[in-house]
Scaffold this motif. Structure first.
Motif, PDB file in Angstrom:
ATOM      1  N   PRO A  77       0.806  -1.220   0.000  1.00 16.10           N
ATOM      2  CA  PRO A  77       0.000   0.000   0.000  1.00 16.10           C
ATOM      3  C   PRO A  77       0.839   1.271   0.000  1.00 16.10           C
ATOM      4  O   PRO A  77       0.302   2.373  -0.126  1.00 16.10           O
ATOM      5  CB  PRO A  77      -0.793  -0.125   1.297  1.00 16.10           C
ATOM      6  CG  PRO A  77       0.124  -0.880   2.210  1.00 16.10           C
ATOM      7  CD  PRO A  77       0.857  -1.859   1.327  1.00 16.10           C
ATOM      8  N   THR A 203       3.932  -1.870   8.434  1.00 16.68           N
ATOM      9  CA  THR A 203       2.933  -1.495   7.432  1.00 16.68           C
ATOM     10  C   THR A 203       1.542  -1.894   7.884  1.00 16.68           C
ATOM     11  O   THR A 203       0.579  -1.122   7.754  1.00 16.68           O
ATOM     12  CB  THR A 203       3.275  -2.156   6.087  1.00 16.68           C
ATOM     13  OG1 THR A 203       4.544  -1.683   5.635  1.00 16.68           O
ATOM     14  CG2 THR A 203       2.228  -1.850   5.033  1.00 16.68           C
ATOM     15  N   CYS A 207      -1.404   0.816   8.527  1.00 10.51           N
ATOM     16  CA  CYS A 207      -2.651   0.725   7.752  1.00 10.51           C
ATOM     17  C   CYS A 207      -3.869   0.704   8.677  1.00 10.51           C
ATOM     18  O   CYS A 207      -4.881   1.356   8.408  1.00 10.51           O
ATOM     19  CB  CYS A 207      -2.633  -0.525   6.873  1.00 10.51           C
ATOM     20  SG  CYS A 207      -1.590  -0.404   5.407  1.00 10.51           S
ATOM     21  N   PHE A 381      -8.711   0.240   2.301  1.00 11.24           N
ATOM     22  CA  PHE A 381      -7.688  -0.099   1.319  1.00 11.24           C
ATOM     23  C   PHE A 381      -8.318  -0.973   0.235  1.00 11.24           C
ATOM     24  O   PHE A 381      -9.050  -1.918   0.542  1.00 11.24           O
ATOM     25  CB  PHE A 381      -6.510  -0.802   1.982  1.00 11.24           C
ATOM     26  CG  PHE A 381      -5.707   0.110   2.869  1.00 11.24           C
ATOM     27  CD1 PHE A 381      -4.621   0.814   2.364  1.00 11.24           C
ATOM     28  CD2 PHE A 381      -6.069   0.311   4.197  1.00 11.24           C
ATOM     29  CE1 PHE A 381      -3.897   1.677   3.173  1.00 11.24           C
ATOM     30  CE2 PHE A 381      -5.361   1.174   5.014  1.00 11.24           C
ATOM     31  CZ  PHE A 381      -4.257   1.865   4.497  1.00 11.24           C
ATOM     32  N   VAL A 385      -3.541  -5.979   2.064  1.00  6.52           N
ATOM     33  CA  VAL A 385      -2.212  -5.394   2.213  1.00  6.52           C
ATOM     34  C   VAL A 385      -1.262  -6.396   2.866  1.00  6.52           C
ATOM     35  O   VAL A 385      -1.680  -7.367   3.478  1.00  6.52           O
ATOM     36  CB  VAL A 385      -2.257  -4.099   3.051  1.00  6.52           C
ATOM     37  CG1 VAL A 385      -3.151  -3.060   2.382  1.00  6.52           C
ATOM     38  CG2 VAL A 385      -2.732  -4.372   4.475  1.00  6.52           C
TER      39      VAL A 385
END
Length: 442
Positions: A77, A203, A207, A381, A385
């Motif tokens: 992402p 990450t 997110c 998203f 991810v």
């Protein structure tokens, strides 16, 4: 050539078992001890961005690192956007108070390694950016013995130039396995895997914080990602060790059978090109990890260097993060036509089909990473991810290397390995080892 007869059995488990246990231990270490620090670091990143600051990511030190989180990878992402061209100086010139940097140390393209001091994360911190470091075998950190690295690397530690350090669990000197004929250092690197377990856990946490506008610290998402990765590693151990051992033994047989030939067998690695600046001719995470890497074998070379000279006694290894990349399929078809032994690893779940790489190779090793895309569904998203495919593929690459070495050692034919360039004495060691490699071909 030395006597290639089978020597006395090695004491202890096969090298693939030792390496897999090491990596699974690192994964558990990160999951059990680092999630709080990961989430606190990502909260700073989230708040920096929410206040108008910028997030930078320079987790680029190391061969695997240069492409492991490349832009365009399914499941990336880019909330921690990697500087794919490695022009980190351009980022430093923009940094200001309120910005955030995730780094594993300096990353200059082909510096004069002996004399030019690193341009490192202290540049970001001096400009007011909050700096988080991930421990790395190529950068001095708390595990590095005094005087173990060249002076240019011993002058400053990661802890000295970062506001927070996340412990990836990696060893200070890259390698994790001792083999009798190489007492100078350990072989088979943990560095790339350990760092990117941390990067993707970061990450995941960020997110989740973005998705919930900061109300969820992301601990559950980070833990879920690490659990996914550990399950993938466990499935490889349970379901792929027999085929890994069989392939490694066949490599040893072929390399020794043709060792007296005028043109030694080559072990060539291919993976489709990824976004990012090429490094010494390679631009794929697996090819880069295999080629001239600290604690790595000298025999592995980029396929692209020798594709026009490919011959029947060569070995081609294809690393995939998806099961059906057309470039990788074409390489497999061509190598098979020449008569080379072709092995591939990738996410080969299911029966495949005419468009699957597994149908065009001699042996396919499943990385048990599903379809190569992200593994976490997070609201806001567009796609899942945080992929597993790069990590599980990296694990298989090193398992094959480790077990091939185990078979070679059992035949009294220990392959030549690269020592970490930054370690004291490594330049001299590598020069002698390379001369031996050029003579023997392995």
């Amino acid at each position: 050539m030395n006597d290639s007869s089978v020597g006395p059995p090695l004491a202890g488990p096969p090298y693939m078992e030792l390496f897999c246990a090491e990596i699974e231990g690192i994964g558990r270490h990160i999951r059990d001890t680092q999630i709080t620090g990961i989430c606190e670091a990502m909260k700073v990143a989230y708040e920096c961005q929410a206040s108008g600051g910028r997030i930078f990511s320079h987790v680029l030190v190391g061969h695997f690192a240069m492409f492991a989180a490349s832009p365009g990878i399914p499941g990336q992402p880019s909330v921690l956007p990697q500087r794919a061209d490695r022009n980190i100086s351009a980022d430093y010139s923009q940094m200001k108070p309120g910005d955030f940097l995730l780094t594993n140390g300096a990353s200059l393209i082909n510096p004069d390694k002996g004399t030019i001091p690193d341009v490192g994360p202290d540049e970001a911190r001096a400009r007011g950016a909050y700096t988080v470091g991930i421990t790395c075998s190529y950068v001095r950190f708390y595990k590095t013995p005094v005087g173990a690295l060249l002076p240019v690397k011993m002058s400053t530690s990661l802890e000295q130039v970062c506001d927070r350090v996340l412990d990836s669990g990696c060893t200070w000197s890259c390698g994790v396995i001792s083999t009798p004929a190489i007492p100078e250092f350990k072989i088979i690197s943990s560095s790339g895997l350990s760092q990117f377990l941390v990067y993707w856990a970061c990450t995941a946490a960020l997110c989740k914080q973005i998705s919930t506008e900061g109300s969820d610290d992301g601990a559950g998402a980070a833990r879920e990602y690490l659990d996914h990765a550990l399950r993938s590693f466990e499935r490889i151990r349970e379901h792929e060790f027999e085929v890994i051992d069989r392939v490694a033994g066949a490599w040893a047989d072929r390399i020794l059978l043709f060792a007296e030939a005028a043109d030694h067998p080559r072990l060539l690695v291919y993976g489709h090109p990824q976004a990012g600046t090429p490094y010494e001719g390679t631009r794929n995470m697996f090819v880069n990890e295999a080629y001239e890497t600290a604690a790595g074998s000298m025999i592995m070379q980029p396929y692209d260097l020798y594709k026009t000279q490919l011959k029947a006694n060569d070995i081609v290894l294809i690393g995939a993060i998806s099961p059906d990349n057309s470039d990788e399929i074409q390489v497999a078809q061509y190598a098979k036509q020449i008569g080379a032994m072709v092995v591939a690893f990738g996410p080969f779940e299911g029966n495949g089909g005419a468009s699957s790489l597994r149908d065009h190779v001699d042996v396919a090793i499943n990385t048990h990473s599903h379809d190569g895309a992200g593994v976490l569904d997070i609201p806001g998203f567009d796609e899942p991810v945080c992929p597993i495919s790069g990590l599980s593929g990296n694990l298989v690459l090193w398992l094959l290397t480790a077990q091939w070495t185990y078979h070679m050692v059992q035949r009294n034919q220990t392959p030549n390995y690269w020592q970490n360039y930054w370690e004291v004495g490594a330049i001299e060691y590598d020069s002698q080892a390379q001369a031996s490699f050029l003579q023997r071909g392995y």
